[in-house]
Design an enzyme around this catalytic site. Structure first.
Site, PDB file in Angstrom:
ATOM      1  N   SER A  15       0.856  -1.189   0.000  1.00  0.00           N
ATOM      2  CA  SER A  15       0.000   0.000   0.000  1.00  0.00           C
ATOM      3  C   SER A  15       0.884   1.228   0.000  1.00  0.00           C
ATOM      4  CB  SER A  15      -0.892   0.014   1.251  1.00  0.00           C
ATOM      5  OG  SER A  15      -1.546   1.261   1.404  1.00  0.00           O
ATOM      6  N   TYR A  74      -1.886  -0.067  10.496  1.00  0.00           N
ATOM      7  CA  TYR A  74      -2.031  -0.536   9.111  1.00  0.00           C
ATOM      8  C   TYR A  74      -0.782  -0.196   8.309  1.00  0.00           C
ATOM      9  CZ  TYR A  74      -3.865  -1.032   4.368  1.00  0.00           C
ATOM     10  OH  TYR A  74      -4.044  -1.401   3.053  1.00  0.00           O
TER      11      TYR A  74
END
Length: 240
Positions: free
Chosen positions: A128, A141
């Protein structure tokens, strides 16, 4: 083509489109997800399993070998998302995200590498942009995705001489159910969406298929000279 892939998080979103594109390219696929899988195709063998379970990684690789006789590609795509300020993030949040987003990637890669050495195959991980830059309220995250970025580079170096390429894609916001579910919990989902779109110079989120195409490219002979690369599919987000 007789190539075989294992794809995790395959029931929807990016993973579903990866399976569809791999099948179009001639791959046989073991599709892994905890949710029911949508494929009605003899070339797709479903494995309904939790990637966090200790036996699932080896079971997925063994199923590919027993069903198709070889393994050419591992796509580590399964993940959970959490957007929460660090002061509101619990130890359980931390443990759950690392157990879902990081440990299965390590275990699956470890289980797959002996077979991938034999076929001079590939691993493609879904990272990501949160693993590359700072994004507010994504501390844990972002840590999990940063770990995937570094594991990608590490394995690329360790296995280059054995013919195994290891790369990752780093999506920005992607128009998936996964993202919609996360946004629904925001106090003002419309305002949150407007901020997201403003951060992407192309003015929209990427589609799951756009990310899937990047993954399939990184697995293809056209990318034979690429390993250890983190390919951003982010509409220009980190170029700003």
């Amino acid at each position: 083509m007789d190539s075989t892939a294992v794809v995790t998080g395959a029931a929807r979103g990016i993973g579903k489109d990866v399976v569809t594109r791999l099948r179009a390219a001639g791959y046989r696929v073991v599709a892994v997800d905890i949710a029911p899988l949508p494929f009605q195709d003899d070339g797709v063998v479903p494995l309904i399993a939790d990637v966090t379970a200790p036996r699932t990684p080896q079971a997925a690789i063994d199923l590919a070998l027993s069903s198709f006789g070889r393994l050419d590609l591992l796509v580590n795509n399964a993940a959970r998302f959490l957007r929460r300020p660090i002061l509101e993030t619990t130890d359980d949040d931390f443990d759950t995200l690392f157990a879902t987003n990081v440990r299965p990637v390590f275990r699956l890669s470890r289980a797959a590498l002996p077979a991938l050495v034999e076929t001079r195959g590939c691993i493609v991980n879904t990272a990501s942009i949160s693993g590359l830059i700072g994004v507010p309220n994504q501390s844990v995250y972002a840590m999990t995705k940063g770990a995937i970025v570094q594991l990608t580079r590490q394995l690329a170096i360790e296995y280059a001489a054995r013919g195994v390429r290891v790369n990752a894609v780093a999506p920005g916001a992607v128009d998936t159910e996964f993202m919609a579910e996360a946004r629904a919990s925001d106090p003002d989902p419309a305002a949150s969406l407007a901020v997201t779109l403003s951060n992407h110079p192309i003015g929209r989120m990427s589609t799951p298929d756009e990310v899937a195409r990047a993954i399939v490219f990184l697995a293809s002979p056209e990318s034979a000279g690429i390993t250890g690369t983190i390919l951003s599919v982010d509409g220009g987000y980190i170029a700003r």
